[in-house]
Design an enzyme around this catalytic site. Structure first.
Site, PDB file in Angstrom:
ATOM      1  N   SER A  11       0.828  -1.209   0.000  1.00  0.00           N
ATOM      2  CA  SER A  11       0.000   0.000   0.000  1.00  0.00           C
ATOM      3  C   SER A  11       0.864   1.262   0.000  1.00  0.00           C
ATOM      4  O   SER A  11       0.404   2.338  -0.349  1.00  0.00           O
ATOM      5  CB  SER A  11      -0.866   0.006   1.260  1.00  0.00           C
ATOM      6  OG  SER A  11      -0.011  -0.008   2.403  1.00  0.00           O
ATOM      7  N   TYR A  42      -4.259   0.045   3.601  1.00  0.00           N
ATOM      8  CA  TYR A  42      -5.039  -1.182   3.443  1.00  0.00           C
ATOM      9  C   TYR A  42      -5.630  -1.634   4.782  1.00  0.00           C
ATOM     10  O   TYR A  42      -6.723  -2.172   4.832  1.00  0.00           O
ATOM     11  CB  TYR A  42      -4.147  -2.322   2.933  1.00  0.00           C
ATOM     12  CG  TYR A  42      -3.748  -2.294   1.482  1.00  0.00           C
ATOM     13  CD1 TYR A  42      -4.362  -1.452   0.548  1.00  0.00           C
ATOM     14  CD2 TYR A  42      -2.749  -3.151   1.020  1.00  0.00           C
ATOM     15  CE1 TYR A  42      -3.980  -1.471  -0.792  1.00  0.00           C
ATOM     16  CE2 TYR A  42      -2.370  -3.178  -0.313  1.00  0.00           C
ATOM     17  CZ  TYR A  42      -2.978  -2.342  -1.221  1.00  0.00           C
ATOM     18  OH  TYR A  42      -2.589  -2.374  -2.533  1.00  0.00           O
ATOM     19  N   GLY A  43      -4.856  -1.434   5.849  1.00  0.00           N
ATOM     20  CA  GLY A  43      -5.255  -1.970   7.156  1.00  0.00           C
ATOM     21  C   GLY A  43      -6.524  -1.366   7.715  1.00  0.00           C
ATOM     22  O   GLY A  43      -7.107  -1.901   8.662  1.00  0.00           O
ATOM     23  N   ASN A  75       1.349  -7.788   4.584  1.00  0.00           N
ATOM     24  CA  ASN A  75       0.637  -8.854   5.294  1.00  0.00           C
ATOM     25  C   ASN A  75      -0.876  -8.699   5.141  1.00  0.00           C
ATOM     26  O   ASN A  75      -1.587  -9.667   4.908  1.00  0.00           O
ATOM     27  CB  ASN A  75       0.985  -8.821   6.782  1.00  0.00           C
ATOM     28  CG  ASN A  75       2.452  -9.086   7.032  1.00  0.00           C
ATOM     29  OD1 ASN A  75       2.856 -10.193   7.318  1.00  0.00           O
ATOM     30  ND2 ASN A  75       3.282  -8.063   6.905  1.00  0.00           N
ATOM     31  N   GLU A 150       4.798   6.032   6.997  1.00  0.00           N
ATOM     32  CA  GLU A 150       4.487   6.578   5.672  1.00  0.00           C
ATOM     33  C   GLU A 150       4.663   8.099   5.625  1.00  0.00           C
ATOM     34  O   GLU A 150       5.144   8.649   4.647  1.00  0.00           O
ATOM     35  CB  GLU A 150       3.030   6.208   5.356  1.00  0.00           C
ATOM     36  CG  GLU A 150       2.662   6.246   3.912  1.00  0.00           C
ATOM     37  CD  GLU A 150       3.237   5.098   3.091  1.00  0.00           C
ATOM     38  OE1 GLU A 150       3.276   5.255   1.886  1.00  0.00           O
ATOM     39  OE2 GLU A 150       3.671   4.059   3.653  1.00  0.00           O
ATOM     40  N   THR A 185       4.620  -4.977   7.186  1.00  0.00           N
ATOM     41  CA  THR A 185       5.911  -4.714   6.552  1.00  0.00           C
ATOM     42  C   THR A 185       6.432  -3.302   6.860  1.00  0.00           C
ATOM     43  O   THR A 185       7.639  -3.087   6.933  1.00  0.00           O
ATOM     44  CB  THR A 185       5.816  -4.944   5.030  1.00  0.00           C
ATOM     45  OG1 THR A 185       4.798  -4.095   4.478  1.00  0.00           O
ATOM     46  CG2 THR A 185       5.473  -6.391   4.716  1.00  0.00           C
TER      47      THR A 185
END
Ligand code: DGL
Length: 263
Positions: A11, A42-43, A75, A150, A185
């Protein structure tokens, strides 16, 4: 040039430590990196949304070329979309899942630090049943660490990291875990401050070796390319406009040429 590269998809910047691992062992291989920034994080999305995002991004990637192997370096995406991605991909796909198997070889209770989507997944339940049956496993969701890596890690460094890591690591320390699995990750970028904060009594485990070795095995079976062919530079692509200046910095730091939007 995506053709013949080893491609990494996440992501955001979470897959970069996996790309670094590969470059250290096989500097001769061109790499492709795709940050699906249009769907980050994404999470915090529903599983079907994550699956849709991964497949859409993969279609765009394959429209540009066919990598030798695609590593789904996330993941959260792997626990929901790996099978669907394998079914549509024109190349082998290697997934990334929390390294419960490695932690099971270590003493004490196991901590898992991951996104809320991963900590609540039945996939993780299955890994625990298969590789660490009967062991105490404490799961902590830490989407705030994903955002920190990020958006702020390159500017705020260890001081900022300590502040963000504090609450999640305090929970794990309170449980007295002997090891902590980095099940996202992104967290590998802040592995040093995590290790410092947890202290030498807690082993921090991640999946770079497992994933990297799997890629090298698959590579042996994959079709061979002309060894004399010119090696294309490794390229970094994004799917959205968000965080592009940060992504450019990450790309440069990790040896990638900036390619910009993957359309
Ligand atoms: N890097 C991803 C993982 O390994 C999660 C990041 C996100 O939430 O987008 O789970």
């Amino acid at each position: 040039m995506i053709d013949h590269s080893i491609a990494f998809l996440d992501s955001g910047v979470g897959g970069l430590p996996y790309a670094d691992w590969m470059r250290q062992r096989r500097p001769d291989l061109p790499l492709t990196y795709v940050a699906d920034s249009a769907s980050f994080p994404y999470g915090e999305r529903e599983p079907d949304d994550v699956k849709r995002a991964v497949l859409q991004t993969a279609v765009k990637l394959f429209d540009q070329g066919t990598p030798r192997i695609l590593v789904l370096a996330c993941n959260t995406a792997s626990v929901v979309a790996l099978e669907a991605l394998r079914a549509m991909a024109p190349c082998p796909v290697v997934g990334t899942v929390p390294a419960i198997k490695s932690a099971a070889n270590l003493a004490g209770a196991i901590g898992v630090l991951a996104t809320s989507r991963t900590v609540s997944s039945s996939y993780l339940d299955g890994l625990v049943e298969d590789f660490a049956p009967g062991r105490q496993v404490h799961r902590v969701a830490a989407g705030d660490i994903v955002r920190f890596v990020e958006e702020r890690w390159l500017d705020d460094g260890e001081d900022g990291a300590r502040e963000v890591l504090g609450p999640s690591l305090a929970q794990l320390k309170q449980e007295g875990v002997g090891s902590v699995v980095l099940g996202c990750t992104h967290f590998i970028h802040v592995m040093n401050p995590i290790e410092k904060e947890l202290g030498s009594g807690v082993q921090v485990v991640d999946s770079r070796d497992g994933v990297g070795r799997r890629v090298l095995d698959v590579l042996k079976e994959a079709h061979q390319v002309d060894e004399n062919a010119e090696i294309a530079p490794s390229g970094f692509w994004v799917t959205g406009n968000a965080l592009q200046s940060m992504h450019r910095r990450y790309a440069q730091l990790h040896g990638f040429q900036w390619e910009g939007p993957l359309t």
